[in-house]
Motif scaffolding. Structure first.
Motif, PDB file in Angstrom:
ATOM      1  N   LEU A   4       0.834  -1.190   0.000  1.00 49.19           N
ATOM      2  CA  LEU A   4       0.000   0.000   0.000  1.00 49.19           C
ATOM      3  C   LEU A   4       0.874   1.247   0.000  1.00 49.19           C
ATOM      4  O   LEU A   4       1.930   1.262   0.627  1.00 49.19           O
ATOM      5  CB  LEU A   4      -0.891   0.033   1.252  1.00 49.19           C
ATOM      6  N   PRO A   5       0.416   2.284  -0.691  1.00 50.85           N
ATOM      7  CA  PRO A   5       1.140   3.560  -0.602  1.00 50.85           C
ATOM      8  C   PRO A   5       1.139   4.044   0.851  1.00 50.85           C
ATOM      9  O   PRO A   5       0.219   3.756   1.617  1.00 50.85           O
ATOM     10  CB  PRO A   5       0.328   4.500  -1.483  1.00 50.85           C
ATOM     11  N   ASN A   6       2.181   4.764   1.234  1.00 51.17           N
ATOM     12  CA  ASN A   6       2.313   5.227   2.621  1.00 51.17           C
ATOM     13  C   ASN A   6       1.090   5.991   3.108  1.00 51.17           C
ATOM     14  O   ASN A   6       0.647   5.786   4.242  1.00 51.17           O
ATOM     15  CB  ASN A   6       3.560   6.090   2.782  1.00 51.17           C
ATOM     16  N   ALA A   7       0.545   6.877   2.289  1.00 49.00           N
ATOM     17  CA  ALA A   7      -0.606   7.675   2.704  1.00 49.00           C
ATOM     18  C   ALA A   7      -1.814   6.783   2.982  1.00 49.00           C
ATOM     19  O   ALA A   7      -2.550   6.996   3.945  1.00 49.00           O
ATOM     20  CB  ALA A   7      -0.951   8.705   1.644  1.00 49.00           C
ATOM     21  N   GLU A   8      -2.005   5.784   2.153  1.00 50.58           N
ATOM     22  CA  GLU A   8      -3.136   4.866   2.342  1.00 50.58           C
ATOM     23  C   GLU A   8      -2.943   4.033   3.605  1.00 50.58           C
ATOM     24  O   GLU A   8      -3.887   3.830   4.376  1.00 50.58           O
ATOM     25  CB  GLU A   8      -3.271   3.960   1.121  1.00 50.58           C
ATOM     26  N   LEU A   9      -1.739   3.559   3.828  1.00 47.36           N
ATOM     27  CA  LEU A   9      -1.432   2.790   5.034  1.00 47.36           C
ATOM     28  C   LEU A   9      -1.610   3.659   6.276  1.00 47.36           C
ATOM     29  O   LEU A   9      -2.209   3.232   7.262  1.00 47.36           O
ATOM     30  CB  LEU A   9      -0.011   2.243   4.970  1.00 47.36           C
ATOM     31  N   ALA A  11      -3.582   6.215   6.594  1.00 45.28           N
ATOM     32  CA  ALA A  11      -5.024   6.429   6.776  1.00 45.28           C
ATOM     33  C   ALA A  11      -5.677   5.215   7.428  1.00 45.28           C
ATOM     34  O   ALA A  11      -6.550   5.365   8.293  1.00 45.28           O
ATOM     35  CB  ALA A  11      -5.691   6.745   5.442  1.00 45.28           C
ATOM     36  N   MET A  12      -5.266   4.026   7.037  1.00 47.32           N
ATOM     37  CA  MET A  12      -5.813   2.803   7.635  1.00 47.32           C
ATOM     38  C   MET A  12      -5.423   2.702   9.113  1.00 47.32           C
ATOM     39  O   MET A  12      -6.251   2.330   9.954  1.00 47.32           O
ATOM     40  CB  MET A  12      -5.330   1.573   6.865  1.00 47.32           C
ATOM     41  N   ILE A  13      -4.195   3.026   9.417  1.00 51.53           N
ATOM     42  CA  ILE A  13      -3.728   2.986  10.809  1.00 51.53           C
ATOM     43  C   ILE A  13      -4.492   4.006  11.647  1.00 51.53           C
ATOM     44  O   ILE A  13      -4.933   3.704  12.760  1.00 51.53           O
ATOM     45  CB  ILE A  13      -2.205   3.217  10.879  1.00 51.53           C
ATOM     46  N   GLU A  14      -4.674   5.210  11.115  1.00 51.47           N
ATOM     47  CA  GLU A  14      -5.414   6.235  11.843  1.00 51.47           C
ATOM     48  C   GLU A  14      -6.866   5.810  12.071  1.00 51.47           C
ATOM     49  O   GLU A  14      -7.414   6.011  13.159  1.00 51.47           O
ATOM     50  CB  GLU A  14      -5.378   7.564  11.093  1.00 51.47           C
ATOM     51  N   ALA A  15      -7.498   5.210  11.065  1.00 55.09           N
ATOM     52  CA  ALA A  15      -8.879   4.737  11.218  1.00 55.09           C
ATOM     53  C   ALA A  15      -8.975   3.665  12.296  1.00 55.09           C
ATOM     54  O   ALA A  15      -9.915   3.659  13.101  1.00 55.09           O
ATOM     55  CB  ALA A  15      -9.403   4.204   9.883  1.00 55.09           C
ATOM     56  N   GLU A  16      -8.002   2.773  12.344  1.00 50.04           N
ATOM     57  CA  GLU A  16      -7.983   1.725  13.371  1.00 50.04           C
ATOM     58  C   GLU A  16      -7.811   2.340  14.760  1.00 50.04           C
ATOM     59  O   GLU A  16      -8.496   1.941  15.709  1.00 50.04           O
ATOM     60  CB  GLU A  16      -6.863   0.728  13.088  1.00 50.04           C
ATOM     61  N   LYS A  17      -6.919   3.300  14.878  1.00 51.93           N
ATOM     62  CA  LYS A  17      -6.709   3.965  16.169  1.00 51.93           C
ATOM     63  C   LYS A  17      -7.978   4.693  16.613  1.00 51.93           C
ATOM     64  O   LYS A  17      -8.328   4.665  17.794  1.00 51.93           O
ATOM     65  CB  LYS A  17      -5.538   4.944  16.088  1.00 51.93           C
ATOM     66  N   LYS A  18      -8.670   5.332  15.675  1.00 52.48           N
ATOM     67  CA  LYS A  18      -9.918   6.017  16.013  1.00 52.48           C
ATOM     68  C   LYS A  18     -10.974   5.024  16.491  1.00 52.48           C
ATOM     69  O   LYS A  18     -11.717   5.308  17.436  1.00 52.48           O
ATOM     70  CB  LYS A  18     -10.443   6.818  14.822  1.00 52.48           C
ATOM     71  N   GLN A  19     -11.035   3.862  15.862  1.00 49.19           N
ATOM     72  CA  GLN A  19     -11.995   2.841  16.281  1.00 49.19           C
ATOM     73  C   GLN A  19     -11.684   2.354  17.693  1.00 49.19           C
ATOM     74  O   GLN A  19     -12.579   2.209  18.521  1.00 49.19           O
ATOM     75  CB  GLN A  19     -12.001   1.664  15.301  1.00 49.19           C
ATOM     76  N   VAL A  20     -10.427   2.110  17.984  1.00 44.54           N
ATOM     77  CA  VAL A  20     -10.033   1.664  19.328  1.00 44.54           C
ATOM     78  C   VAL A  20     -10.334   2.760  20.354  1.00 44.54           C
ATOM     79  O   VAL A  20     -10.875   2.484  21.436  1.00 44.54           O
ATOM     80  CB  VAL A  20      -8.541   1.259  19.358  1.00 44.54           C
ATOM     81  N   ALA A  21     -10.026   4.011  20.022  1.00 47.20           N
ATOM     82  CA  ALA A  21     -10.317   5.123  20.929  1.00 47.20           C
ATOM     83  C   ALA A  21     -11.817   5.224  21.180  1.00 47.20           C
ATOM     84  O   ALA A  21     -12.255   5.443  22.321  1.00 47.20           O
ATOM     85  CB  ALA A  21      -9.774   6.434  20.354  1.00 47.20           C
ATOM     86  N   PHE A  22     -12.609   5.060  20.138  1.00 49.23           N
ATOM     87  CA  PHE A  22     -14.070   5.082  20.280  1.00 49.23           C
ATOM     88  C   PHE A  22     -14.533   3.995  21.243  1.00 49.23           C
ATOM     89  O   PHE A  22     -15.377   4.238  22.106  1.00 49.23           O
ATOM     90  CB  PHE A  22     -14.705   4.889  18.891  1.00 49.23           C
ATOM     91  N   GLU A  23     -13.961   2.815  21.126  1.00 46.44           N
ATOM     92  CA  GLU A  23     -14.312   1.714  22.030  1.00 46.44           C
ATOM     93  C   GLU A  23     -13.915   2.036  23.474  1.00 46.44           C
ATOM     94  O   GLU A  23     -14.675   1.757  24.404  1.00 46.44           O
ATOM     95  CB  GLU A  23     -13.675   0.417  21.548  1.00 46.44           C
ATOM     96  N   TYR A  24     -12.743   2.624  23.675  1.00 43.28           N
ATOM     97  CA  TYR A  24     -12.317   3.035  25.014  1.00 43.28           C
ATOM     98  C   TYR A  24     -13.304   4.043  25.613  1.00 43.28           C
ATOM     99  O   TYR A  24     -13.701   3.943  26.770  1.00 43.28           O
ATOM    100  CB  TYR A  24     -10.929   3.666  24.999  1.00 43.28           C
ATOM    101  N   HIS A  25     -13.677   5.025  24.810  1.00 49.09           N
ATOM    102  CA  HIS A  25     -14.607   6.044  25.290  1.00 49.09           C
ATOM    103  C   HIS A  25     -15.975   5.435  25.617  1.00 49.09           C
ATOM    104  O   HIS A  25     -16.588   5.797  26.627  1.00 49.09           O
ATOM    105  CB  HIS A  25     -14.749   7.176  24.275  1.00 49.09           C
ATOM    106  N   ASN A  26     -16.442   4.536  24.781  1.00 47.53           N
ATOM    107  CA  ASN A  26     -17.725   3.885  25.048  1.00 47.53           C
ATOM    108  C   ASN A  26     -17.691   3.102  26.357  1.00 47.53           C
ATOM    109  O   ASN A  26     -18.658   3.114  27.122  1.00 47.53           O
ATOM    110  CB  ASN A  26     -18.124   2.962  23.899  1.00 47.53           C
ATOM    111  N   GLU A  27     -16.593   2.439  26.607  1.00 47.92           N
ATOM    112  CA  GLU A  27     -16.451   1.672  27.851  1.00 47.92           C
ATOM    113  C   GLU A  27     -16.435   2.610  29.059  1.00 47.92           C
ATOM    114  O   GLU A  27     -17.115   2.352  30.062  1.00 47.92           O
ATOM    115  CB  GLU A  27     -15.175   0.836  27.810  1.00 47.92           C
TER     116      GLU A  27
END
Length: 86
Positions: A4-9, A11-27
């Protein structure tokens, strides 16, 4: 292995981190609710905590920019529970 191009990778890493942060906040939110803390108090302290950290790390201009962007998104209905994604 997928190349994957660096920018795409990034973006995927940032989306994953946002999902994990969302789960932490929900908990944390659920824990607060189960302890009898009202949603207004939870919401205000979450926003306040976030703003304190933004100011500490990036200054007041960045925090104001984030608040302005959130306001724009709020005014466009992005946070409505009943909003449709179609």
């Amino acid at each position: 292995m997928v190349d994957l191009p660096n920018a795409e990778l990034d973006a995927m890493i940032e989306a994953e981190k946002k999902q994990v942060a969302f789960e932490y906040h929900n908990e944390a939110w659920a824990d607060g609710m189960s302890d009898g803390i009202g949603t207004d108090i939870l919401a205000e302290t979450a926003i306040s905590t976030a703003l304190v950290e933004l100011v500490r790390l990036h200054g007041e201009d960045k925090a104001i920019s984030v608040v302005d962007e959130l306001r724009r998104r709020l005014e466009h209905g992005e946070f409505r529970v009943e909003r449709s994604l179609h």
